[in-house]
Design a protein around this motif. Structure first.
Motif, mmCIF file in Angstrom:
data_model
loop_
_atom_site.group_PDB
_atom_site.id
_atom_site.type_symbol
_atom_site.label_atom_id
_atom_site.label_comp_id
_atom_site.label_asym_id
_atom_site.label_seq_id
_atom_site.Cartn_x
_atom_site.Cartn_y
_atom_site.Cartn_z
ATOM 1 N N VAL A 38 12.674 22.840 9.730
ATOM 2 C CA VAL A 38 11.389 22.432 10.745
ATOM 3 C C VAL A 38 10.168 22.290 9.696
ATOM 4 N N GLY A 39 10.040 22.773 8.649
ATOM 5 C CA GLY A 39 8.960 22.627 7.804
ATOM 6 C C GLY A 39 8.404 21.390 7.912
ATOM 7 N N SER A 40 9.040 20.430 7.724
ATOM 8 C CA SER A 40 8.311 18.870 7.545
ATOM 9 C C SER A 40 7.730 18.597 8.901
ATOM 10 N N GLU A 41 8.839 18.978 10.015
ATOM 11 C CA GLU A 41 8.241 18.735 11.632
ATOM 12 C C GLU A 41 6.785 19.318 11.830
ATOM 13 N N VAL A 42 6.768 20.653 11.433
ATOM 14 C CA VAL A 42 5.363 21.357 11.851
ATOM 15 C C VAL A 42 4.431 20.815 11.039
ATOM 16 N N PHE B 91 -1.008 28.644 2.375
ATOM 17 C CA PHE B 91 -1.000 28.884 4.158
ATOM 18 C C PHE B 91 0.313 28.147 4.605
ATOM 19 N N GLU B 92 0.916 29.266 5.305
ATOM 20 C CA GLU B 92 2.149 28.792 5.803
ATOM 21 C C GLU B 92 2.664 29.597 7.049
ATOM 22 N N PRO B 93 3.128 28.906 7.963
ATOM 23 C CA PRO B 93 3.680 29.736 9.190
ATOM 24 C C PRO B 93 4.818 30.794 8.816
ATOM 25 N N ILE B 94 5.037 31.824 9.658
ATOM 26 C CA ILE B 94 5.793 32.914 9.050
ATOM 27 C C ILE B 94 7.262 32.790 9.346
ATOM 28 N N HIS B 95 7.491 31.495 10.272
ATOM 29 C CA HIS B 95 8.968 31.384 11.046
ATOM 30 C C HIS B 95 9.929 30.841 10.158
ATOM 31 N N GLY B 96 9.836 30.367 8.839
ATOM 32 C CA GLY B 96 10.914 29.923 8.191
ATOM 33 C C GLY B 96 11.288 28.419 8.673
ATOM 34 N N SER B 97 12.619 28.076 7.967
ATOM 35 C CA SER B 97 13.077 26.732 8.333
ATOM 36 C C SER B 97 13.633 26.642 9.472
ATOM 37 N N ALA B 98 14.226 27.422 10.119
ATOM 38 C CA ALA B 98 14.738 27.431 11.712
ATOM 39 C C ALA B 98 15.779 26.481 11.633
ATOM 40 N N ASP C 212 18.494 26.180 12.927
ATOM 41 C CA ASP C 212 19.191 25.947 14.254
ATOM 42 C C ASP C 212 18.498 25.042 15.177
ATOM 43 N N ILE C 213 17.199 24.554 15.039
ATOM 44 C CA ILE C 213 16.434 23.777 15.699
ATOM 45 C C ILE C 213 16.187 22.657 14.939
ATOM 46 N N ALA C 214 16.296 22.702 13.738
ATOM 47 C CA ALA C 214 15.609 21.779 12.697
ATOM 48 C C ALA C 214 16.101 20.117 13.067
ATOM 49 N N LYS D 162 15.154 18.382 15.515
ATOM 50 C CA LYS D 162 15.299 17.873 16.967
ATOM 51 C C LYS D 162 13.925 17.658 17.530
ATOM 52 N N GLY D 163 12.889 17.977 16.755
ATOM 53 C CA GLY D 163 11.777 17.511 17.105
ATOM 54 C C GLY D 163 11.250 18.644 18.219
ATOM 55 N N ILE D 164 11.605 19.784 18.222
ATOM 56 C CA ILE D 164 11.097 20.689 19.216
ATOM 57 C C ILE D 164 10.474 21.895 18.785
ATOM 58 N N ALA D 165 10.429 22.131 17.484
ATOM 59 C CA ALA D 165 9.913 23.240 16.839
ATOM 60 C C ALA D 165 8.158 23.452 17.249
ATOM 61 N N ASN D 166 7.901 24.386 17.503
ATOM 62 C CA ASN D 166 6.442 24.803 18.034
ATOM 63 C C ASN D 166 5.628 24.595 16.790
ATOM 64 N N PRO D 167 4.547 23.763 16.702
ATOM 65 C CA PRO D 167 3.757 23.512 15.406
ATOM 66 C C PRO D 167 2.683 24.302 15.284
ATOM 67 N N ILE D 168 2.295 25.228 16.520
ATOM 68 C CA ILE D 168 1.164 25.878 16.482
ATOM 69 C C ILE D 168 0.711 26.887 15.500
ATOM 70 N N ALA D 169 1.917 27.394 15.028
ATOM 71 C CA ALA D 169 1.860 28.462 13.844
ATOM 72 C C ALA D 169 1.180 27.682 12.613
ATOM 73 N N MET D 170 2.030 26.457 12.434
ATOM 74 C CA MET D 170 1.242 25.748 11.188
ATOM 75 C C MET D 170 0.018 25.373 11.438
ATOM 76 N N ILE D 171 -0.494 25.114 12.503
ATOM 77 C CA ILE D 171 -1.892 24.712 12.878
ATOM 78 C C ILE D 171 -2.809 25.625 12.383
ATOM 79 N N TRP D 172 -2.258 26.718 12.928
ATOM 80 C CA TRP D 172 -3.247 28.054 12.875
ATOM 81 C C TRP D 172 -3.392 28.460 11.528
#
Ligand code: IPM
Ligand code: MG
Length: 360
Positions: free
Chosen positions: A14-18, A279-286, A288-290, A292-302
């Motif tokens: 999900v890295g590239s999606e967020v 600067f990076e979100p702490i969630h990792g590449s996930a 399981d949902i990569a 699909k376009g459904i990852a929450n991008p707020i950690a990245m924006i934060w």
């Protein structure tokens, strides 16, 4: 025009999606500000790159990153590259270590509009920062294995705690506590009842440094108890200082109590600014949902907000945070799936950017 050179490493899953949404927010910030230009250089590193080239990043990758004022990173790790340490020791960890990003700063804050997972605890109770040591401790990479595959096999992973490394992370935590307007306390997470060398040393350095900060309240708590108190009395915490591994574990717990790991942001800082910070979100590449376009991008924006803050534009960082808060606080706004909504990654990113433009 002010110019900032930012290295962008979307990475895996999900890295590239967020990251796409983080960059959307950055472009919106540039438009809102009017006098600021971001020069972004994208690096196509990660597990796909590894499968093609045998390397997670180019040989001169660190030198290429060093030319930038900051690094934005999405996530690292994919099921096609196993075991996981290959990808992490090929990209994420060398950046943290080589650029002496010894502070891993992770704010844990339950924002308005995000349902609390803790009964009876609301946004006024969950608002603290974890200062995680980020270059040594349990992640020092010192050890070895012998007699592999035999009954006599031995595996050693040494924890390294240096005085310089321990003291500087403590000082950072105390300075941060001073700057925050909460309770002005630092909780040091330890395990000196069992780890009778490393953690006893950690405690000693904590007490020594604390002497220079008589205005700050201090507590030393064993990690097992700390992990319980995060749930039973999160309001008690203001600044937490922890070793690399303890900080890693406690910040996933923190992510859960702030509503979702999809909201948890982080900064890997070299406070002296000798090297770029990351600067990076702490969630990792996930995985399981990569895709699909459904990852929450707020950690990245934060995380982008944390970058703006660090590189000298704290008012823009605050603006991004306000846009995030307005999005989450508006029950009619698109809601990410991890918070019970149905919005896609880009719909959430657009919603934040719309509010960013409106707030200016
Ligand atoms: C984190 C991650 C990393 C860490 C992993 C992917 C090596 O869990 O940033 O919290 O443990 O530091
Ligand atoms: Mg982690």
């Amino acid at each position: 025009m002010d110019r900032l050179d930012i290295a962008v490493v979307p990475g895996d899953g999900v890295g590239s999606e967020v990251m796409a949404e983080g960059l959307k927010a950055l472009h919106t910030v540039a438009r809102v500000h009017g006098g600021l230009e971001f020069h972004l250089r994208q690096f196509p590193w990660g597990c796909e790159h590894y499968l093609k080239t045998g390397r997670m990043m180019d040989e001169d990758g660190l030198a290429a990153l060093a030319d930038h004022q900051a690094i934005l990173l999405g996530a690292v790790g994919a099921p096609g590259v196993v075991p996981d340490h290959v990808s992490l020791w090929g990209l994420l960890l060398p950046i943290r270590k080589t650029f002496d990003q010894y502070v891993n700063l992770r704010p844990i804050k339950l924002l308005q509009g995000v349902p609390s997972r803790l009964v009876g605890k609301g946004p006024e109770d969950i608002d603290f920062v974890v200062v995680r040591e980020n270059t040594e401790g349990e992640y020092s990479g010192v050890g070895g294995r012998v007699h592999v595959g035999t009954p006599y096999e031995v595996a050693v992973q040494s924890n390294i705690f240096t005085r310089v490394g321990t003291e500087r992370i403590m000082r950072y935590a105390f300075d941060l506590a001073r700057a925050r307007d909460k309770s002005k306390s630092v909780v040091s997470v330890t395990k000196s009842n069992a780890c009778n060398y490393s953690m006893v040393f950690w405690d000693e350095v904590f007490r020594e440094v604390a002497r220079d900060y008589p205005d700050i309240e201090t507590h030393q708590v064993h990690v097992d108890a700390a992990s319980m108190y995060l749930i039973t009395k999160p309001e008690w915490f203001d600044v937490i200082v922890a070793t690399n591994l303890f900080g890693d574990i406690l910040t996933d717990e923190g992510a859960a109590i702030q509503g979702s790991i999809g909201l948890a942001a982080g900064a890997n800082l070299n406070p002296e600014r000798k090297y770029p910070s990351m600067f990076e979100p702490i969630h990792g590449s996930a995985p399981d949902i990569a895709g699909k376009g459904i990852a929450n991008p707020i950690a990245m924006i934060w995380s982008v907000a944390m970058m703006l803050d660090f590189v000298g534009y704290p008012e823009l960082g605050k603006l991004v945070m306000r846009a995030i808060e307005c999005t989450l606080g508006d029950h009619k706004a698109p809601r990410p799936i991890d918070l019970g909504g149905t919005a896609s990654t880009s719909q959430v990113g657009d919603a934040v950017c719309e509010r960013l433009s409106a707030l200016q």
